[in-house]
Write an enzyme that holds these catalytic residues in place. Structure first.
Site, PDB file in Angstrom:
ATOM      1  N   TYR A   8       1.078  86.660 -63.117  1.00 24.01           N
ATOM      2  CA  TYR A   8       2.076  87.355 -63.943  1.00 24.01           C
ATOM      3  C   TYR A   8       3.491  87.062 -63.440  1.00 24.01           C
ATOM      4  O   TYR A   8       4.389  86.692 -64.206  1.00 24.01           O
ATOM      5  CB  TYR A   8       1.757  88.850 -63.897  1.00 24.01           C
ATOM      6  CG  TYR A   8       2.736  89.763 -64.573  1.00 24.01           C
ATOM      7  CD1 TYR A   8       2.711  89.960 -65.947  1.00 24.01           C
ATOM      8  CD2 TYR A   8       3.681  90.464 -63.831  1.00 24.01           C
ATOM      9  CE1 TYR A   8       3.602  90.817 -66.560  1.00 24.01           C
ATOM     10  CE2 TYR A   8       4.581  91.322 -64.432  1.00 24.01           C
ATOM     11  CZ  TYR A   8       4.541  91.496 -65.799  1.00 24.01           C
ATOM     12  OH  TYR A   8       5.431  92.345 -66.405  1.00 24.01           O
ATOM     13  N   ASP A  32       6.305 100.608 -70.005  1.00 26.41           N
ATOM     14  CA  ASP A  32       7.345 100.116 -69.097  1.00 26.41           C
ATOM     15  C   ASP A  32       8.699 100.416 -69.702  1.00 26.41           C
ATOM     16  O   ASP A  32       9.106  99.747 -70.651  1.00 26.41           O
ATOM     17  CB  ASP A  32       7.158  98.615 -68.870  1.00 26.41           C
ATOM     18  CG  ASP A  32       8.061  98.064 -67.773  1.00 26.41           C
ATOM     19  OD1 ASP A  32       8.969  98.783 -67.312  1.00 26.41           O
ATOM     20  OD2 ASP A  32       7.849  96.905 -67.384  1.00 26.41           O
TER      21      ASP A  32
END
Lengths: 123, 123
Positions: A8, A32
């Site tokens: 990631y 997020d």
């Protein structure tokens, strides 16, 4: 799990939006920052297109942590430049869950208003 | 939330087991490490008595992260000495939720077998 989180980081830093999105399961969720609305499917692909467009760079603050389950966590600083804005830094912790194929099924990014700052221009 | 997590660090490092336990709501849960059985009530008090008895010291690896909800996260290294064993180090991320009184309602500790090491004896 650690390899998944490292991929990631690497793919975001390489500007590979499609590659980052491919790390997620089809029904994955992103929260997020933690406490904001949850993103799904096409919103996730669009989120990472923006992430790459904003010239985002992730700087790990400590080694990735695993768990005794299918979860892992990473503390990092992230820098990015939103359209027409100054370059920003956020201090965050991302916590991810994974499925049996090693795909990310959920990502929660811990940061609050006091964890974000404008990066001063260099002299 | 950040003040609550900082108090957690400070009271453990001060050896104040009762003070740490008092930071938790009565129905709080601890999952440490993530993937292990969840601790409740008296198990939590016993857990922190052991924590203090093992001469535990927490070393934050990065500033505490908040959120846009009632949660916060801390990346740290923790050192402790179990009975009859060598001193150990674990690299962890703790994620906590809080109630309206600022008490911790859940703590999840992210670390796996590869995040634990024996600390070499000093020469």
């Amino acid at each position: 799990m650690k390899a998944g989180l490292q991929a990631y980081v690497d793919r975001i830093n390489a500007g590979d939006a499609d590659g980052v999105t491919a790390l997620f399961a089809p029904d994955a969720t992103i929260e997020d920052p933690v406490g904001s609305p949850i993103k799904h499917g096409p919103e996730i692909a669009a989120w990472f297109r923006d992430t790459v467009a904003f010239n985002t760079r992730i700087y790990p603050a400590a080694p990735i942590r695993g768990s005794h389950g299918a979860e892992a966590a990473l503390a990092f600083d992230v820098e990015f430049t939103p359209p027409g804005a100054r370059r920003m830094r956020i201090r965050s912790v991302d916590v991810c869950t994974f499925d049996e194929q090693g795909r990310i099924t959920s990502l929660r990014g811990f940061w609050g208003p006091s964890d974000m700052e404008v990066i001063p221009d260099e002299a």
